[in-house]
Design a protein around this motif. Structure first.
Motif, mmCIF file in Angstrom:
data_model
loop_
_atom_site.group_PDB
_atom_site.id
_atom_site.type_symbol
_atom_site.label_atom_id
_atom_site.label_comp_id
_atom_site.label_asym_id
_atom_site.label_seq_id
_atom_site.Cartn_x
_atom_site.Cartn_y
_atom_site.Cartn_z
ATOM 1 N N HIS A 51 0.836 -1.207 0.000
ATOM 2 C CA HIS A 51 0.000 0.000 0.000
ATOM 3 C C HIS A 51 0.868 1.254 0.000
ATOM 4 N N LEU A 52 1.912 1.268 0.828
ATOM 5 C CA LEU A 52 2.799 2.438 0.888
ATOM 6 C C LEU A 52 3.482 2.683 -0.446
ATOM 7 N N ALA A 53 3.839 1.606 -1.129
ATOM 8 C CA ALA A 53 4.530 1.747 -2.410
ATOM 9 C C ALA A 53 3.561 2.082 -3.538
ATOM 10 N N HIS A 54 2.392 1.426 -3.542
ATOM 11 C CA HIS A 54 1.443 1.647 -4.632
ATOM 12 C C HIS A 54 0.934 3.086 -4.651
ATOM 13 N N THR A 55 0.623 3.650 -3.501
ATOM 14 C CA THR A 55 0.156 5.038 -3.486
ATOM 15 C C THR A 55 1.247 5.981 -3.978
ATOM 16 N N THR A 56 2.488 5.629 -3.743
ATOM 17 C CA THR A 56 3.612 6.410 -4.256
ATOM 18 C C THR A 56 3.734 6.223 -5.763
ATOM 19 N N TRP A 57 3.568 4.985 -6.206
ATOM 20 C CA TRP A 57 3.571 4.683 -7.640
ATOM 21 C C TRP A 57 2.531 5.520 -8.372
ATOM 22 N N PHE A 58 1.364 5.719 -7.773
ATOM 23 C CA PHE A 58 0.309 6.491 -8.419
ATOM 24 C C PHE A 58 0.786 7.917 -8.705
ATOM 25 N N PHE A 59 1.378 8.558 -7.699
ATOM 26 C CA PHE A 59 1.870 9.927 -7.905
ATOM 27 C C PHE A 59 3.000 9.948 -8.942
ATOM 28 N N GLU A 60 3.879 8.944 -8.891
ATOM 29 C CA GLU A 60 4.991 8.923 -9.833
ATOM 30 C C GLU A 60 4.504 8.701 -11.260
ATOM 31 N N ILE A 138 -5.249 15.932 -10.811
ATOM 32 C CA ILE A 138 -4.542 14.660 -10.639
ATOM 33 C C ILE A 138 -4.022 14.532 -9.214
ATOM 34 N N LEU A 139 -3.457 15.611 -8.693
ATOM 35 C CA LEU A 139 -2.941 15.604 -7.329
ATOM 36 C C LEU A 139 -4.068 15.357 -6.328
ATOM 37 N N THR A 140 -5.200 16.002 -6.544
ATOM 38 C CA THR A 140 -6.342 15.819 -5.642
ATOM 39 C C THR A 140 -6.843 14.385 -5.695
ATOM 40 N N LEU A 141 -6.962 13.820 -6.901
ATOM 41 C CA LEU A 141 -7.382 12.428 -7.027
ATOM 42 C C LEU A 141 -6.388 11.507 -6.321
ATOM 43 N N GLY A 142 -5.100 11.783 -6.468
ATOM 44 C CA GLY A 142 -4.091 10.959 -5.812
ATOM 45 C C GLY A 142 -4.207 10.966 -4.309
ATOM 46 N N LEU A 143 -4.567 12.111 -3.727
ATOM 47 C CA LEU A 143 -4.726 12.192 -2.276
ATOM 48 C C LEU A 143 -5.930 11.394 -1.806
ATOM 49 N N HIS A 144 -7.039 11.484 -2.532
ATOM 50 C CA HIS A 144 -8.213 10.682 -2.157
ATOM 51 C C HIS A 144 -7.948 9.198 -2.386
ATOM 52 N N GLY A 200 -26.689 11.949 -5.900
ATOM 53 C CA GLY A 200 -25.437 12.168 -6.614
ATOM 54 C C GLY A 200 -24.737 13.410 -6.109
ATOM 55 N N HIS A 201 -23.526 13.588 -6.581
ATOM 56 C CA HIS A 201 -22.678 14.671 -6.087
ATOM 57 C C HIS A 201 -23.200 16.035 -6.510
ATOM 58 N N VAL A 202 -23.230 16.944 -5.548
ATOM 59 C CA VAL A 202 -23.563 18.332 -5.820
ATOM 60 C C VAL A 202 -22.307 19.030 -6.315
ATOM 61 N N GLN A 203 -22.434 19.884 -7.298
ATOM 62 C CA GLN A 203 -21.273 20.569 -7.867
ATOM 63 C C GLN A 203 -20.493 21.309 -6.795
ATOM 64 N N GLY A 204 -19.170 21.273 -6.923
ATOM 65 C CA GLY A 204 -18.295 21.930 -5.954
ATOM 66 C C GLY A 204 -17.656 20.915 -5.048
ATOM 67 N N GLY A 205 -16.340 20.968 -4.928
ATOM 68 C CA GLY A 205 -15.631 19.996 -4.114
ATOM 69 C C GLY A 205 -15.355 18.724 -4.889
ATOM 70 N N PHE A 206 -14.543 17.879 -4.285
ATOM 71 C CA PHE A 206 -14.112 16.653 -4.960
ATOM 72 C C PHE A 206 -15.182 15.573 -4.880
#
Length: 415
Positions: A51-60, A138-144, A200-206
């Motif tokens: 898990h620690l490596a895969h989440t890093t792989w995602f950003f890389e 992309i950065l925001t998606l990576g954090l979630h 469903g999601h209301v517009q605004g925010g991730f």
């Protein structure tokens, strides 16, 4: 690269969030030994180190290599080792064999994280306004994405520790022991009139792509329980022979009961369980959790249930599971409680695309959409979910037999 600076508050806020999320993953792993972090207890779980490596792989892979000029990969072999399911990015190490990766070492995985973190912070610091419009989503998606794996770190290691006859605790208890007996509050039914509801999601925010687009659904008149089913109530189902009564179960659920020998929720231990011999525990059900073995607390929400067990209990109780749309429409209803932060709540809804669903663009198109078959939706969030990660429209999903998550149930019924 465009050197016009992005708006400082947005970049600074995301930088701080990146550092906080990345640090939290290491905090979750800190109580675990190197041996703990390498183990894989079943194909559906992954080692903490992975898990620690895969989440890093995602950003890389998704952020740095396409968008950071001059970035040098930490180790090109990691592209194969730590890909999860992204077919567009090439072959990968088989998921059931992740526990065989004794190398790279845990120290090297930590060095990998530091290498990528430095590059991401450098990218944030020097991105121009035009570049920021590309990298911020992309950065925001990576954090979630990393927050999802933070929850998996806990659920996966809990299963691994459960498989150890010593039943070791993930971390020492931080408070008094659970009560042996108490009187749970009565369950109240909140009547809902039905009609057209917006979900469903209301517009605004991730939000993830599977939460969109927002649309209307028609609800029939129904009632929904004001709280979750608790351990004391589920213990009554067990005592009434719930696991021996095929009339309560869906066909596939009854097959799972027979094949797997289910007699109670996962991580429940009867007083005569041989693994408790060294514990010196009193009689009655014991429950294994992140703090080790504790006496069953009747008021605590029941957890570690499959969809099949949740549906069987609802049948036994003369009720049913809510649909995901009934659940979402009732999220802020007066009098409703325990909607988030306790256990994920099984619904009676198949994990299907919303009308007009479109996956994210690029590599992230594989994030959710291709799993929309054979899964059931869960709502709410659990004690293992990072604070602030969920929202009323959040759709989690698992196969109906999955029971190693912090998953429980809320009842509903027709009017």
């Amino acid at each position: 690269m465009n050197l016009i600076r992005p708006k400082l508050p947005a970049a600074e806020a995301l930088r701080e969030l990146f550092e906080a999320v990345r640090a939290h993953s290491l905090e979750l792993a800190a109580p675990l030994s190197a041996e703990d972090q390498c183990i894989q207890s079943m194909p559906d779980a992954s080692p903490t180190k992975w898990h620690l490596a895969h989440t890093t792989w995602f950003f890389e892979t998704v952020l740095l290599q396409p968008h950071a000029s001059g970035y040098q990969a930490f180790d090109p072999r990691f592209h194969y080792l730590f890909n999860s399911y992204y077919e567009a990015l090439g072959p990968r190490h088989p998921r059931p064999q992740r526990g065989l990766l004794t190398r790279p070492s845990l120290d090297e995985v930590h060095a990998y994280r530091r290498h990528v973190d430095r590059a991401v912070l450098e990218l944030i610091a020097h991105a121009g306004e035009a570049d920021w419009a590309t990298i911020e989503p992309i950065l925001t998606l990576g954090l979630h994405h990393e927050q999802q794996h933070q929850e998996l770190i806990l659920t996966d290691i809990l299963h691994a520790l459960w498989c150890n006859p010593l039943l070791p605790a993930y971390r020492a208890p931080g408070g008094p022991g659970l009560r042996l007996a108490s009187s749970p509050p009565p369950l109240n039914w909140l009547e809902r009139p039905g009609g057209v509801a917006e979900v469903g999601h209301v517009q605004g925010g991730f939000a993830f792509d599977n939460e969109m687009p927002r649309h209307q659904v028609l609800l029939r008149p129904h009632a929904i329980a004001d709280r979750l089913v608790n351990c004391g109530e589920f213990a009554q189902f067990v005592a009434d022979g719930g696991y021996q009564r095929p009339e309560l179960w869906l066909s596939d659920g009854w097959a799972a009961v027979q094949a797997q020998g289910w007699r109670a929720p996962a991580y429940w231990l009867a007083a005569d369980d041989p693994r408790l011999a060294h514990e010196g525990v009193p009689g009655g059900w014991q429950v294994f959790g992140l703090h080790g073995v504790r006496p069953l607390e009747p008021e605590a929400p029941v957890a570690q249930l499959s969809f099949f067990e949740a549906a069987a209990y609802a049948e036994w109780a003369g009720a049913r599971l809510p649909t995901e749309f009934e659940w979402e429409a009732a999220h802020d209803a007066p009098g409703i409680a325990q909607m988030s932060g306790q256990v994920w709540q099984w619904t009676r809804s198949s994990y299907d695309p919303y009308p007009g669903f479109r996956p994210l663009a690029g590599v992230a198109a594989e994030y959710n959409g291709k799993f929309m078959v054979g899964q059931l939706v869960l709502r709410g969030g659990s004690v293992a979910t990072p604070p602030g990660h969920t929202r009323p429209s959040y759709r989690n999903f698992f196969p109906p037999a999955a029971r190693w998550q912090f998953s429980g149930l809320r009842l509903a019924k027709d009017l």
